[in-house]
Write an enzyme that holds these catalytic residues in place. Structure first.
Site, PDB file in Angstrom:
ATOM      1  N   ASP A  23       0.832  -1.200   0.000  1.00 15.19           N
ATOM      2  CA  ASP A  23       0.000   0.000   0.000  1.00 15.19           C
ATOM      3  C   ASP A  23       0.876   1.263   0.000  1.00 15.19           C
ATOM      4  OD1 ASP A  23      -2.294   1.480   0.013  1.00 15.19           O
ATOM      5  OD2 ASP A  23      -2.663   1.282   2.159  1.00 15.19           O
ATOM      6  N   HIS A  40       2.728   3.006  -8.969  1.00 17.59           N
ATOM      7  CA  HIS A  40       2.597   1.552  -9.160  1.00 17.59           C
ATOM      8  C   HIS A  40       3.843   0.997  -9.849  1.00 17.59           C
ATOM      9  CE1 HIS A  40      -1.370   1.951  -7.653  1.00 17.59           C
ATOM     10  NE2 HIS A  40      -1.909   2.473  -8.739  1.00 17.59           N
ATOM     11  N   LEU A 134      11.077 -20.561  -4.388  1.00 13.61           N
ATOM     12  CA  LEU A 134      10.014 -19.765  -3.758  1.00 13.61           C
ATOM     13  C   LEU A 134       8.666 -19.938  -4.466  1.00 13.61           C
ATOM     14  CD1 LEU A 134       9.316 -17.389  -1.740  1.00 13.61           C
ATOM     15  CD2 LEU A 134       9.791 -15.861  -3.668  1.00 13.61           C
TER      16      LEU A 134
HETATM   17  C1  FPP Z   1      -1.963   0.063  -3.422  1.00 14.29           C
HETATM   18  O1  FPP Z   1      -1.488   1.381  -3.287  1.00 14.29           O
HETATM   19  C2  FPP Z   1      -1.294  -0.601  -4.530  1.00 14.29           C
HETATM   20  C3  FPP Z   1      -1.921  -1.118  -5.624  1.00 14.29           C
HETATM   21  C4  FPP Z   1      -3.395  -1.092  -5.808  1.00 14.29           C
HETATM   22  C5  FPP Z   1      -1.154  -1.743  -6.736  1.00 14.29           C
HETATM   23  C6  FPP Z   1       0.041  -2.566  -6.324  1.00 14.29           C
HETATM   24  C7  FPP Z   1       0.731  -3.058  -7.522  1.00 14.29           C
HETATM   25  C8  FPP Z   1       2.069  -3.072  -7.689  1.00 14.29           C
HETATM   26  C9  FPP Z   1       3.057  -2.642  -6.690  1.00 14.29           C
HETATM   27  C10 FPP Z   1       2.597  -3.624  -8.969  1.00 14.29           C
HETATM   28  C11 FPP Z   1       3.000  -5.036  -8.733  1.00 14.29           C
HETATM   29  C12 FPP Z   1       2.950  -5.800  -9.957  1.00 14.29           C
HETATM   30  C13 FPP Z   1       3.166  -7.139 -10.002  1.00 14.29           C
HETATM   31  C14 FPP Z   1       3.026  -7.843 -11.298  1.00 14.29           C
HETATM   32  C15 FPP Z   1       3.514  -7.924  -8.797  1.00 14.29           C
HETATM   33  P1  FPP Z   1      -2.515   2.583  -3.446  1.00 14.29           P
HETATM   34  O2  FPP Z   1      -2.631   2.894  -4.878  1.00 14.29           O
HETATM   35  O3  FPP Z   1      -3.816   2.229  -2.784  1.00 14.29           O
HETATM   36  O4  FPP Z   1      -1.763   3.708  -2.660  1.00 14.29           O
HETATM   37  P2  FPP Z   1      -2.423   4.907  -1.835  1.00 14.29           P
HETATM   38  O5  FPP Z   1      -3.062   4.299  -0.611  1.00 14.29           O
HETATM   39  O6  FPP Z   1      -1.242   5.760  -1.479  1.00 14.29           O
HETATM   40  O7  FPP Z   1      -3.402   5.592  -2.733  1.00 14.29           O
END
Ligand code: FPP
Length: 264
Positions: A23, A40, A134
């Protein structure tokens, strides 16, 4: 039983399975005046780091929450950019994962994904299925409630066809029908982004997980913060509903479950 490692003189218990809610990507991007999609994208580096570190430490399984059932209601542009990122990333990283001996699986409602992404997921899973390193699960279009409902449906269908007796459904059988299947439950849940919620992640499987909430935003999660989470885990007394005396003074975190199964 968890492996025990020692990087100095002190042995430390390690989780067998780590789950991570990644997050804070949006806030990380906003703080830099960037689009959320840039957050992201920046979140990929800590994903690579966690895969490498878990492999190096001999941790058996890592499950990452990348996109929840509820994330479909985000702005269409953000959803499209995340789906594009998954497509690109699986394509680009599968060779490297394969070289590291990682077995990749996507968990979640894959029927909600594009046909192209579904095909790419199937190919990547097939490519890495024989690996013995893993176990990496990426949760996409995943929700803990969805997972429980899909398991209940699958078992109900078996009962309706006469293949399964209702009385044969117990916790082990139900757990096996969930997306994580035969994997051990996560021992440790890490959530970044300074939020303290489960947010519909692995509701069944996190029953006894230790919870580590990190103030870091996911793109800033690094090896030092992972080490802090592992240190926190090693210091936990895991009782699984038993008393501390039953557990025994010596057993470190992660060792309790197997030992206590034999306890009266
Ligand atoms: C939450 O942060 C994160 C996500 C919804 C996306 C997570 C995805 C990745 C890190 C890419 C990973 C890809 C692979 C293939 C493993 P948020 O957007 O809710 O953050 P915020 O709370 O600051 O708005």
């Amino acid at each position: 039983m968890a492996r025990v490692v020692s990087d100095n003189a002190e042995p430390r218990a390690l989780p067998r399975h780590i789950a991570i809610t990644m997050d804070g990507n949006g806030r990380w991007a906003a703080a830099r005046g960037l689009a959320r999609s840039a957050g992201h994208k920046a979140g990929l580096e800590p994903v690579r780091l966690c895969v490498r570190e878990c492999s190096r430490l001999g941790i058996g399984a890592l499950t990452l929450f990348a996109f929840s059932s509820e994330n479909w209601s985000r702005p269409a542009e953000e959803v499209a950019s995340l789906m594009g990122l998954f497509l690109e990333t699986i394509d680009r990283e599968v060779n490297d994962l394969d070289r590291q001996g990682v077995r990749l699986r996507i968990i979640g409602n894959r029927q909600a994904l594009s046909v192209r992404l579904q095909a790419q997921i199937a190919a990547a899973e097939q490519r890495t299925a024989g690996n013995s390193g893993l176990n990496l699960q990426v949760a996409v279009s995943y929700g803990g409630r969805w997972d429980i409902v899909q398991a209940a449906r699958a078992l109900a269908a078996e009962c309706a066809s006469g293949a399964l007796a209702v009385a044969a459904i117990d916790e082990a059988r139900f757990g096996a029908a969930l997306e994580l299947g035969a994997l051990p439950d996560p021992d440790l849940l890490i959530r970044t982004g300074a939020e303290r919620r489960i947010s519909n992640f692995l509701l069944w499987n996190l029953a006894y997980a230790e919870l580590y909430f990190s103030e870091r935003l996911w793109p800033d999660f690094d090896a030092a913060e992972l080490a802090c989470a592992l240190e926190f885990f090693a210091g936990r007394e895991r009782r699984f509903g038993h008393t501390g005396a039953q557990r025994g003074a010596e057993a470190p975190a992660g060792r309790g479950a197997a030992a206590l199964k034999a306890a009266p």
